[in-house]
Design an enzyme around this catalytic site. Structure first.
Site, PDB file in Angstrom:
ATOM      1  N   PHE A 162       0.900  -1.393   0.125  1.00  0.00           N
ATOM      2  CA  PHE A 162      -0.094  -0.142   0.046  1.00  0.00           C
ATOM      3  C   PHE A 162       0.867   1.365   0.081  1.00  0.00           C
ATOM      4  CE2 PHE A 162      -2.900  -2.780   2.328  1.00  0.00           C
ATOM      5  CZ  PHE A 162      -4.011  -2.736   1.630  1.00  0.00           C
ATOM      6  N   SER A 202      -4.975   1.702  -8.838  1.00  0.00           N
ATOM      7  CA  SER A 202      -6.182   2.640  -8.586  1.00  0.00           C
ATOM      8  C   SER A 202      -6.922   2.994  -9.944  1.00  0.00           C
ATOM      9  CB  SER A 202      -5.655   3.899  -8.374  1.00  0.00           C
ATOM     10  OG  SER A 202      -6.407   4.969  -8.330  1.00  0.00           O
ATOM     11  N   ALA A 203      -8.375   3.268  -9.835  1.00  0.00           N
ATOM     12  CA  ALA A 203      -9.079   3.527 -10.956  1.00  0.00           C
ATOM     13  C   ALA A 203      -8.405   4.722 -11.643  1.00  0.00           C
ATOM     14  CB  ALA A 203     -10.370   3.928 -10.382  1.00  0.00           C
ATOM     15  N   TYR A 210       0.907  11.292  -9.906  1.00  0.00           N
ATOM     16  CA  TYR A 210       0.296  10.355  -8.877  1.00  0.00           C
ATOM     17  C   TYR A 210      -0.191   9.228  -9.692  1.00  0.00           C
ATOM     18  CZ  TYR A 210      -2.781   7.621  -6.324  1.00  0.00           C
ATOM     19  OH  TYR A 210      -3.452   6.631  -5.729  1.00  0.00           O
ATOM     20  N   LYS A 223       0.872   4.661 -10.849  1.00  0.00           N
ATOM     21  CA  LYS A 223       0.195   3.222 -10.782  1.00  0.00           C
ATOM     22  C   LYS A 223       0.570   2.216 -12.095  1.00  0.00           C
ATOM     23  CE  LYS A 223      -1.399   3.911  -6.758  1.00  0.00           C
ATOM     24  NZ  LYS A 223      -0.691   3.134  -5.712  1.00  0.00           N
ATOM     25  N   PHE A 272     -17.934  20.764  -6.386  1.00  0.00           N
ATOM     26  CA  PHE A 272     -16.977  21.252  -7.500  1.00  0.00           C
ATOM     27  C   PHE A 272     -17.716  20.886  -8.761  1.00  0.00           C
ATOM     28  CE2 PHE A 272     -13.229  20.309  -4.489  1.00  0.00           C
ATOM     29  CZ  PHE A 272     -12.946  21.741  -4.283  1.00  0.00           C
ATOM     30  N   ARG A 328     -19.120   8.849  -8.639  1.00  0.00           N
ATOM     31  CA  ARG A 328     -18.247   8.140  -8.549  1.00  0.00           C
ATOM     32  C   ARG A 328     -18.552   7.066  -7.917  1.00  0.00           C
ATOM     33  NH1 ARG A 328     -16.386  11.799 -10.866  1.00  0.00           N
ATOM     34  NH2 ARG A 328     -14.480  13.067 -10.418  1.00  0.00           N
TER      35      ARG A 328
HETATM   36  P1  NAD Z   1      -2.474   6.665   3.008  1.00  0.00           P
HETATM   37  O1  NAD Z   1      -1.742   7.655   2.958  1.00  0.00           O
HETATM   38  O2  NAD Z   1      -3.466   6.619   4.503  1.00  0.00           O
HETATM   39  O3  NAD Z   1      -1.676   5.250   3.335  1.00  0.00           O
HETATM   40  C1  NAD Z   1      -0.608   5.182   2.735  1.00  0.00           C
HETATM   41  C2  NAD Z   1       0.718   4.760   3.898  1.00  0.00           C
HETATM   42  O4  NAD Z   1       1.871   4.452   3.378  1.00  0.00           O
HETATM   43  C3  NAD Z   1       0.839   6.017   4.794  1.00  0.00           C
HETATM   44  O5  NAD Z   1       0.599   5.270   6.104  1.00  0.00           O
HETATM   45  C4  NAD Z   1       2.276   6.657   4.483  1.00  0.00           C
HETATM   46  O6  NAD Z   1       2.717   6.991   5.975  1.00  0.00           O
HETATM   47  C5  NAD Z   1       2.882   5.304   4.186  1.00  0.00           C
HETATM   48  N1  NAD Z   1       4.085   5.346   3.297  1.00  0.00           N
HETATM   49  C6  NAD Z   1       4.084   6.421   2.062  1.00  0.00           C
HETATM   50  N2  NAD Z   1       5.149   6.375   1.635  1.00  0.00           N
HETATM   51  C7  NAD Z   1       6.046   5.307   2.372  1.00  0.00           C
HETATM   52  C8  NAD Z   1       7.411   4.843   2.138  1.00  0.00           C
HETATM   53  N3  NAD Z   1       8.257   5.241   1.294  1.00  0.00           N
HETATM   54  N4  NAD Z   1       7.904   3.980   2.943  1.00  0.00           N
HETATM   55  C9  NAD Z   1       6.974   3.681   4.119  1.00  0.00           C
HETATM   56  N5  NAD Z   1       5.824   4.118   4.099  1.00  0.00           N
HETATM   57  C10 NAD Z   1       5.131   4.914   3.270  1.00  0.00           C
HETATM   58  O7  NAD Z   1      -3.435   5.891   1.949  1.00  0.00           O
HETATM   59  P2  NAD Z   1      -4.542   5.256   1.319  1.00  0.00           P
HETATM   60  O8  NAD Z   1      -5.610   5.895   1.155  1.00  0.00           O
HETATM   61  O9  NAD Z   1      -4.611   3.965   2.624  1.00  0.00           O
HETATM   62  O10 NAD Z   1      -3.751   4.549   0.278  1.00  0.00           O
HETATM   63  C11 NAD Z   1      -3.068   3.100   0.290  1.00  0.00           C
HETATM   64  C12 NAD Z   1      -2.731   2.725  -1.150  1.00  0.00           C
HETATM   65  O11 NAD Z   1      -3.968   2.623  -1.888  1.00  0.00           O
HETATM   66  C13 NAD Z   1      -2.028   3.803  -2.017  1.00  0.00           C
HETATM   67  O12 NAD Z   1      -1.018   3.301  -2.689  1.00  0.00           O
HETATM   68  C14 NAD Z   1      -2.797   4.715  -2.796  1.00  0.00           C
HETATM   69  O13 NAD Z   1      -2.274   5.335  -3.731  1.00  0.00           O
HETATM   70  C15 NAD Z   1      -3.879   3.418  -3.154  1.00  0.00           C
HETATM   71  N6  NAD Z   1      -5.259   4.173  -3.523  1.00  0.00           N
HETATM   72  C16 NAD Z   1      -5.964   4.949  -2.710  1.00  0.00           C
HETATM   73  C17 NAD Z   1      -7.042   5.199  -3.091  1.00  0.00           C
HETATM   74  C18 NAD Z   1      -7.984   6.423  -2.127  1.00  0.00           C
HETATM   75  O14 NAD Z   1      -8.629   7.050  -2.679  1.00  0.00           O
HETATM   76  N7  NAD Z   1      -7.657   6.395  -0.788  1.00  0.00           N
HETATM   77  C19 NAD Z   1      -7.699   5.370  -4.320  1.00  0.00           C
HETATM   78  C20 NAD Z   1      -6.826   4.142  -5.319  1.00  0.00           C
HETATM   79  C21 NAD Z   1      -5.552   3.769  -5.065  1.00  0.00           C
HETATM   80  N1  UFG Z   2     -15.585  16.890  -4.499  1.00  0.00           N
HETATM   81  C1  UFG Z   2     -16.299  18.064  -4.094  1.00  0.00           C
HETATM   82  N2  UFG Z   2     -15.889  18.899  -2.993  1.00  0.00           N
HETATM   83  C2  UFG Z   2     -14.769  18.307  -2.461  1.00  0.00           C
HETATM   84  C3  UFG Z   2     -13.864  17.360  -2.671  1.00  0.00           C
HETATM   85  C4  UFG Z   2     -14.454  16.698  -3.968  1.00  0.00           C
HETATM   86  O1  UFG Z   2     -17.432  18.402  -4.616  1.00  0.00           O
HETATM   87  O2  UFG Z   2     -14.311  19.322  -1.488  1.00  0.00           O
HETATM   88  C5  UFG Z   2     -16.405  16.132  -5.677  1.00  0.00           C
HETATM   89  C6  UFG Z   2     -15.254  15.939  -6.758  1.00  0.00           C
HETATM   90  O3  UFG Z   2     -15.287  17.055  -7.576  1.00  0.00           O
HETATM   91  C7  UFG Z   2     -15.878  14.466  -7.387  1.00  0.00           C
HETATM   92  C8  UFG Z   2     -16.229  13.937  -6.211  1.00  0.00           C
HETATM   93  O4  UFG Z   2     -16.412  14.761  -4.990  1.00  0.00           O
HETATM   94  O5  UFG Z   2     -16.879  14.668  -8.247  1.00  0.00           O
HETATM   95  C9  UFG Z   2     -15.272  12.669  -5.560  1.00  0.00           C
HETATM   96  O6  UFG Z   2     -14.042  13.477  -5.429  1.00  0.00           O
HETATM   97  P1  UFG Z   2     -12.739  12.763  -4.738  1.00  0.00           P
HETATM   98  O7  UFG Z   2     -11.709  13.915  -4.431  1.00  0.00           O
HETATM   99  O8  UFG Z   2     -13.421  12.332  -3.331  1.00  0.00           O
HETATM  100  O9  UFG Z   2     -12.054  11.594  -5.426  1.00  0.00           O
HETATM  101  P2  UFG Z   2     -11.599  11.580  -7.075  1.00  0.00           P
HETATM  102  O10 UFG Z   2     -12.644  10.490  -7.831  1.00  0.00           O
HETATM  103  O11 UFG Z   2     -11.762  13.038  -7.644  1.00  0.00           O
HETATM  104  O12 UFG Z   2     -10.410  10.757  -6.845  1.00  0.00           O
HETATM  105  C10 UFG Z   2     -10.149   9.958  -6.047  1.00  0.00           C
HETATM  106  C11 UFG Z   2      -8.686   9.821  -5.582  1.00  0.00           C
HETATM  107  C12 UFG Z   2      -7.759   9.570  -6.769  1.00  0.00           C
HETATM  108  C13 UFG Z   2      -8.034   8.471  -7.425  1.00  0.00           C
HETATM  109  C14 UFG Z   2      -9.453   8.336  -7.800  1.00  0.00           C
HETATM  110  C15 UFG Z   2      -9.892   7.046  -8.413  1.00  0.00           C
HETATM  111  O13 UFG Z   2      -8.519  11.164  -4.868  1.00  0.00           O
HETATM  112  O14 UFG Z   2      -6.407   9.579  -6.204  1.00  0.00           O
HETATM  113  O15 UFG Z   2     -10.383   8.529  -6.504  1.00  0.00           O
HETATM  114  O16 UFG Z   2      -9.477   6.158  -7.615  1.00  0.00           O
HETATM  115  F1  UFG Z   2      -7.340   8.066  -8.454  1.00  0.00           F
END
Ligand code: NAD
Ligand code: UFG
Length: 346
Positions: free
Chosen positions: A85, A129-130, A153, A157, A222, A235
């Site tokens: 992760f 990620s999507a 970012y 992926k 937004f 979404r």
């Molecule tokens: P998060 O930031 O809560 O968790 C990521 C963790 O990785 C953190 O605890 C951070 O401290 C740790 N980390 C980052 N870089 C590091 C490094 N170099 N060494 C050790 N630890 C490190 O994020 P999350 O939402 O739990 O996401 C986890 C994974 O899922 C990520 O790879 C993210 O890209 C992916 N992802 C997240 C979302 C989302 O919307 N949350 C969507 C799609 C994919």
């Molecule tokens: N939105 C608002 N107000 C806010 C934040 C978001 O209206 O303060 C809206 C956005 O415009 C969007 C929806 O809420 O329509 C969802 O936005 P998010 O930022 O919660 O999520 P996104 O779909 O934009 O992006 C997330 C992660 C990305 C990931 C993507 C697909 O942030 O990293 O989902 O997995 F790539």
């Protein structure tokens, strides 16, 4: 013998929930995290929630790019599989600091794969990620859609996915599952662990949660001129516990001899608009969320949701929770921890 799973980034939002499900599933969990975007309180709480299984959790604060430290960890613990992760994930920050993102996410992944190879540990589940789909021309997104990531970012992926495919192609002992998550939200139903981003939240749910507890005055919507049912973005929101279960299903799938390097969407297959999410959260929390209607967020797309058929068919996994459940658990976490892990213990 219980399997031991290394969870990188296991103190983070999705990682902490997955570690808990691993422990409940009888696995030993070894967590490494540099705590860059998380707190060791999450680890402590996971241990407590896991009860007697909590003893099967080992945590080490470490940056994944610290190769000697990672080598030492692999030498000391017999690791059977890795769920990776750890990574930086803020889209806007990645556009301002692309090298930070490429360094952390790519070097982190490569270092991990090198150390795994050295120690003969060739079972991996990776958090994709999507975002790899960019803004697709049609929905639902199937795993065959072309890769079209649109920011640094996002591009980390498909880069890592391709590294995994190349590696598996070079050595068929590798078993790799790439999971493309849609929009993870919610929290553990206990309200004891949840998402606690550093700084201003970028995403809808954590931002709205901070408005609900009075940390921010209003939620900005937004864009309300998209061609969707109510004009706001759509979404595929997925409960983090469903997502955690998806990782257990993926781990089990790694023992399928036919697995090479396979990709799966993890979503619900249903789209919800921003206004629908706000309405569900207001109902769950009993709070009126003040709104500011604004223009579209640069770089945002209109409508994204997953095809979940492949995961359902091959991983035997399906999301169980709906939007109401997600908002209930998000609010329960927020209400009990208005300042995230910095809140007084309850
Ligand atoms: P998060 O930031 O809560 O968790 C990521 C963790 O990785 C953190 O605890 C951070 O401290 C740790 N980390 C980052 N870089 C590091 C490094 N170099 N060494 C050790 N630890 C490190 O994020 P999350 O939402 O739990 O996401 C986890 C994974 O899922 C990520 O790879 C993210 O890209 C992916 N992802 C997240 C979302 C989302 O919307 N949350 C969507 C799609 C994919
Ligand atoms: N939105 C608002 N107000 C806010 C934040 C978001 O209206 O303060 C809206 C956005 O415009 C969007 C929806 O809420 O329509 C969802 O936005 P998010 O930022 O919660 O999520 P996104 O779909 O934009 O992006 C997330 C992660 C990305 C990931 C993507 C697909 O942030 O990293 O989902 O997995 F790539």
């Amino acid at each position: 013998m219980a399997k031991t799973v290394l969870v990188t980034g296991g103190a983070g939002f999705i990682g902490s929930h997955t570690v808990l499900q691993l422990l409940f599933g009888g696995y030993n969990a070894v967590v490494v995290d540099n705590l860059n975007n998380s707190s060791d309180i999450a680890i402590r709480r996971v241990k407590e929630l896991a009860g007697e299984f909590g003893n099967n959790l080992y945590f080490q604060q470490m940056d994944l790019r610290d190769k000697p430290a990672l080598q030492k960890l692999f030498a000391e613990r017999k690791i059977d599989a890795v769920i990776h992760f750890a990574g930086l994930k803020a889209v806007g920050e990645s556009m301002k600091k692309p090298l930070l993102y490429y360094n952390n996410n790519l070097i982190g992944a490569i270092t991990l794969l090198e150390v795994m190879a050295t120690h003969g540990c060739k079972n991996l589940v990776f958090s994709s990620s999507a975002t790899v789909y960019g803004w697709p021309k049609e929905v639902p997104c199937t795993e065959e859609f072309p890769v079209a990531a649109i920011n640094p970012y996002g591009r980390t992926k498909p880069f890592i996915e391709q590294i995994c495919r190349d590696l598996q192609h070079s050595d068929q002992e590798w078993k790799i599952i790439l999971l493309r998550y849609f929009n993870p939200v919610g929290a553990h139903p206990s309200g004891y662990i949840g998402e606690d981003p550093r700084g201003t939240p970028n995403n809808l749910m954590p931002y709205m949660q901070q408005v609900a507890v009075g940390r921010r005055p209003a939620l900005t919507v937004f864009g309300n001129d998209y061609s969707t049912k109510d004009g706001t973005g759509v979404r595929d929101y997925i409960h983090v516990v469903d997502l955690a279960e998806g990782h257990i299903a993926a781990l089990q799938k790694l023992s399928d001899p036919k697995i090479g390097c396979e990709v799966y969407n993890l979503g619900t297959g249903k789209g919800a608009s921003v206004l629908e999410i706000i309405a569900a959260f207001e109902k769950a929390s009993g709070k009126k969320i003040p709104l500011v209607m604004a223009g579209r967020r640069p770089g945002d797309g209109e409508i994204v949701y997953a095809s979940t058929e492949k995961a359902e068919r091959e991983l035997n996994w399906k999301a169980k929770y709906n939007i109401e459940d997600m908002c209930r658990d998000q609010w329960n976490w927020a209400n009990k921890n208005p300042n995230g892990y910095q809140s007084p213990e309850n």
